[in-house]
Design a protein around this motif. Structure first.
Motif, PDB file in Angstrom:
ATOM      1  N   PRO A  40       0.814  -1.232   0.000  1.00 12.54           N
ATOM      2  CA  PRO A  40       0.000   0.000   0.000  1.00 12.54           C
ATOM      3  C   PRO A  40       0.845   1.278   0.000  1.00 12.54           C
ATOM      4  O   PRO A  40       0.335   2.344  -0.346  1.00 12.54           O
ATOM      5  CB  PRO A  40      -0.829  -0.120   1.280  1.00 12.54           C
ATOM      6  N   GLU A  43       2.940   2.045  -2.038  1.00 11.67           N
ATOM      7  CA  GLU A  43       2.992   2.500  -3.429  1.00 11.67           C
ATOM      8  C   GLU A  43       1.680   3.187  -3.814  1.00 11.67           C
ATOM      9  O   GLU A  43       1.651   4.031  -4.697  1.00 11.67           O
ATOM     10  CB  GLU A  43       3.193   1.310  -4.380  1.00 11.67           C
ATOM     11  N   GLU A  44       0.603   2.762  -3.157  1.00 13.56           N
ATOM     12  CA  GLU A  44      -0.725   3.181  -3.582  1.00 13.56           C
ATOM     13  C   GLU A  44      -1.264   4.354  -2.765  1.00 13.56           C
ATOM     14  O   GLU A  44      -1.675   5.370  -3.319  1.00 13.56           O
ATOM     15  CB  GLU A  44      -1.656   1.966  -3.426  1.00 13.56           C
ATOM     16  N   THR A  45      -1.236   4.214  -1.450  1.00 15.98           N
ATOM     17  CA  THR A  45      -1.800   5.273  -0.601  1.00 15.98           C
ATOM     18  C   THR A  45      -0.746   5.939   0.276  1.00 15.98           C
ATOM     19  O   THR A  45      -1.030   6.928   0.938  1.00 15.98           O
ATOM     20  CB  THR A  45      -2.876   4.696   0.350  1.00 15.98           C
TER      21      THR A  45
END
Lengths: 361, 271, 79
Positions: free
Chosen positions: A45, A47-49
């Motif tokens: 996550p 990388e994402e959030t």
């Protein structure tokens, strides 16, 4: 309609954390909940959030990392299973004392000691009576489905920030390990630095600003009278929780003479037992506490005016039954049925217990 | 020319040294001559000089310096005994732009918190760890610490630390220096003006390091506890020089940055 | 040519009389007072103010941040 998936309870905890804007997860592997961190690590996550996921050197370190992250006004969580929660109890007490929010998930296994790795509900006392030292309580949510594993992560964060108090999701190895259909929550973005300042700047240690006193996240007060005042503040907070946050579900209770009280996986088994009892001509119902703290004492007390008996079904030696007895306050019959050590009760056993201990007892 | 009067010297424009603005007006609760006060003000001076009051968060320990948050005007977290490096880790990970330092004594950092200490440094957390080693548990009344010297009398080793019973004093700073996550590991003291100046330089470097993301900076300050040792502060400094420095030698042990991960990377596991 | 003159101000209420500044002073400027402050400590003060060179040693070793140091350069008249 949100995204539908077939997932394990533990995996859903991880996915729900990412989706609700959690800032950090700190954990340590222990059966039967290791999938929580495994799922997070595989999902990456960060990388994402931007969510941090860190494998700590111990449960002790993990809960204290939470103390640090929570002090920053951030949404932080951990998960563990019974022996690991015992190790975290020190840190949870400090968080409660410093009024820090955060979510702790306990996927219970049988105890005491190393016990077993099979499911259990033997940490009810530990979860609902504080668990560590000192007068404090956690907000305790008890999911009974994989769907609720999803829903309660966000709810636990909401309540823990509302009350500046750690919240616990008390579940068990069955709910953690089983796969069910789940409607996942929509993504909520993580708080920006500005939002943290806006929402939590009044208490969080976000760096000393010229326009405010320094923030000190501590549980220490050496003057007895002042410490007592602080404790009175905690008690007022817990009272407010009892008034405003009690959650429960009733199934076939309207005309019921006999009520089973059960949470988590025991409530699912008991629901089947209610059906069997009704087929046999007994008006049975199920009360499922969703918040174990605050406990739904009031509804139980009201029911006690007209029902003929309560059976507490728990996978332990009889823990929640004590809270039921306090709520019933002698008005009617209360008994307990439970299996221990990781053994799961069958609906037939619950029916027999109701027949022998309450209806015929 | 007339002889210069003291009043002519004592003027704001002539001030060359004074209390740091980061220090609060709260009187320190420490015993007279305690090294904590000196290290506190060095941290305060460094924060003031780097102008990072708003970006710095401290982690106070359990021990005599448990109420350190009363003395430096910055935001604070008060950790459980031994857990300051974990608390600092949690904070720094969600707030990587902040300067985060932990401040611990020998019982806190080198006994109950050994695991948190080693693993925070081993991960190369970009934090500053300050370690006050005065060879005793001061707060609880002078019990034996992991760093108590062999033969040193304390309330729980009244006839002197006996290796057969208690084992050896722990050189945790040397252990920490072996860890690949460490950037800067040094041992300092504050018993003379020259050592105070050196120690301040070390603390400053450590804070600067934490902004460069090069690993953990770890500063041991060999210190005195004259109340616990039951001697006066000047004699305590002398005892420390003669008895502790040979075992805990001053100076930098590691000065650079954390090791490159290429050094240790392995091939992928193949079936 | 200039010589350096210094002066030290001790916050007498804050001083705990640990004596570390007295020992650190290279010019024997400081000593503990025979009087005590309100907390009962023999506080540090200048006994030989004319010797002070404003080197800051006393301030730097003071654990309680109670010493302020001042310094001026005084031109020395040539013979």
């Amino acid at each position: 309609m949100g995204e539908l998936r077939l997932m394990k309870g533990n995996e859903v905890i991880a996915e729900a954390a990412i989706r609700c804007g959690c800032d950090a997860y700190f954990g340590y592997p222990i059966t039967p909940q290791s999938e929580v961190m495994e799922t997070l690590m595989a999902r990456m996550p960060w990388e994402e959030t931007g969510m941090v996921v860190l494998q700590a050197e111990s449960e002790v370190a993990a809960i204290n990392m939470m103390y640090g992250g929570a002090s920053a006004g951030r949404k932080v969580m951990t998960s563990s299973s019974s022996p690991g929660i015992s190790l975290m109890s020190e840190g949870i007490s400090y968080m409660a004392g410093a009024e820090l929010p955060g979510v702790v998930v306990n996927v219970q296994r049988g105890g005491p000691g190393l016990g077993t790795i099979q499911p259990s509900q033997a940490d009810y006392f530990q979860a609902t009576k504080g668990g560590g030292h000192g007068d404090y309580n956690l907000i305790v949510l008890a999911p009974s489905s994989v769907q609720e594993m999803n829903d309660f992560v966000d709810l636990a964060f909401e309540l823990s920030f509302k009350y500046s108090n750690p919240a616990m999701i008390l579940t068990d190895g069955v709910i953690g390990q089983m796969m069910e259909k789940v409607e996942l929550s929509d993504f909520k973005p993580r708080w920006t630095d500005e939002q943290v300042e806006q929402f939590n700047g009044s208490w969080a240690a976000t760096g000393k600003k010229p326009n405010r006193e320094r923030a000190i996240k501590t549980s220490l007060e050496l003057v007895a009278e002042k410490q007592e005042k602080i404790n009175e503040g905690f008690q007022a907070k817990y009272k407010k929780m009892q008034e405003e946050e009690v959650r429960y579900e009733t199934i076939k209770c309207e005309d019921a003479d006999y009520i089973i009280v059960a949470f988590g996986v025991s409530s699912r088994i008991s629901q089947k037992a209610v059906d069997v009892l009704r087929e046999q001509g007994h008006k049975a119902g199920l009360l499922r506490p969703i918040t174990l703290y605050p406990f739904p004492s009031e509804i139980i007390n009201q029911m006690a005016d007209h029902v003929k008996g309560f059976l507490s079904v728990e996978m332990n030696a009889g823990q929640m039954v004590e809270d039921i007895r306090l709520a019933v306050n002698g008005k009617t019959k209360v008994d307990h049925f439970g299996r221990m050590g990781g053994v799961i009760a069958t609906p037939g056993e619950v029916v027999d217990a109701m027949l022998t201990k309450i209806i015929g007892g | 020319m007339a002889e210069l009067q003291i009043q002519d010297i004592i003027k704001p424009e002539n001030k060359v040294y004074g209390k740091s603005k980061i220090m609060t007006d709260t009187p320190l609760h420490y015993c007279y001559g305690c090294s904590h006060g000196v290290v506190h003000k060095l941290v305060a001076e460094v924060i003031e000089e780097l102008d990072i009051q708003e970006e710095t968060v401290g982690v106070a320990p359990v021990g005599c310096s448990v109420m350190m948050y009363n003395y430096l005007d910055i935001d604070w977290m008060e950790a459980a005994h031994g857990r300051a490096p974990a608390v600092a880790t949690g904070y720094k990970r969600v707030n990587p732009k902040k300067y985060v330092f932990s401040y611990q004594g020998d019982g806190d950092l080198a006994a109950i918190g050994t695991a948190e200490t080693m693993h925070a440094v081993n991960r190369g957390e970009n934090i500053v760890m300050i370690f006050i080693n005065n060879a005793i548990y001061g707060m609880t009344g002078g019990q034996m610490a992991p760093t108590t010297m062999i033969g040193q009398a304390t309330s729980t080793s009244p006839y002197g630390r006996n290796v057969d019973i208690n084992g050896y004093p722990l050189k945790i700073t040397e252990l920490v220096a072996h860890l690949p996550g460490a950037a800067y590991v040094t041992r300092q003291s504050v018993h003379t003006p020259a050592n105070v100046r050196k120690c301040k330089k070390a603390i400053k470097k450590a804070f600067e390091n934490s902004k460069k993301n090069i690993g953990t900076s770890f500063i041991e300050v060999v210190s005195t506890c004259n109340s616990g040792w039951k001697i006066d502060p000047v004699a305590a400094n002398k005892w420390m020089e003669e008895n502790m420095f040979p075992f805990y030698p001053l100076g930098d042990i590691k000065d650079g940055q954390r090791d490159s991960d290429e050094k240790y990377s392995v091939q992928k596991l193949k079936k | 040519m200039a010589k350096v003159k210094g002066a030290v101000v001790v916050d007498q209420e804050c001083c705990k009389g640990c004596n570390l500044c007295v020992v650190a002073c290279p010019e024997d400027v400081l000593a503990l007072h025979k009087e005590v402050n309100s907390k009962g400590y023999h506080y540090s003060h200048m006994v030989n103010p004319e010797n002070c060179i404003g080197c800051m040693n006393c301030g730097q070793v003071c654990p309680d941040s109670c010493i302020t140091v001042y310094r001026v350069k005084v031109p020395v008249a040539k013979d």
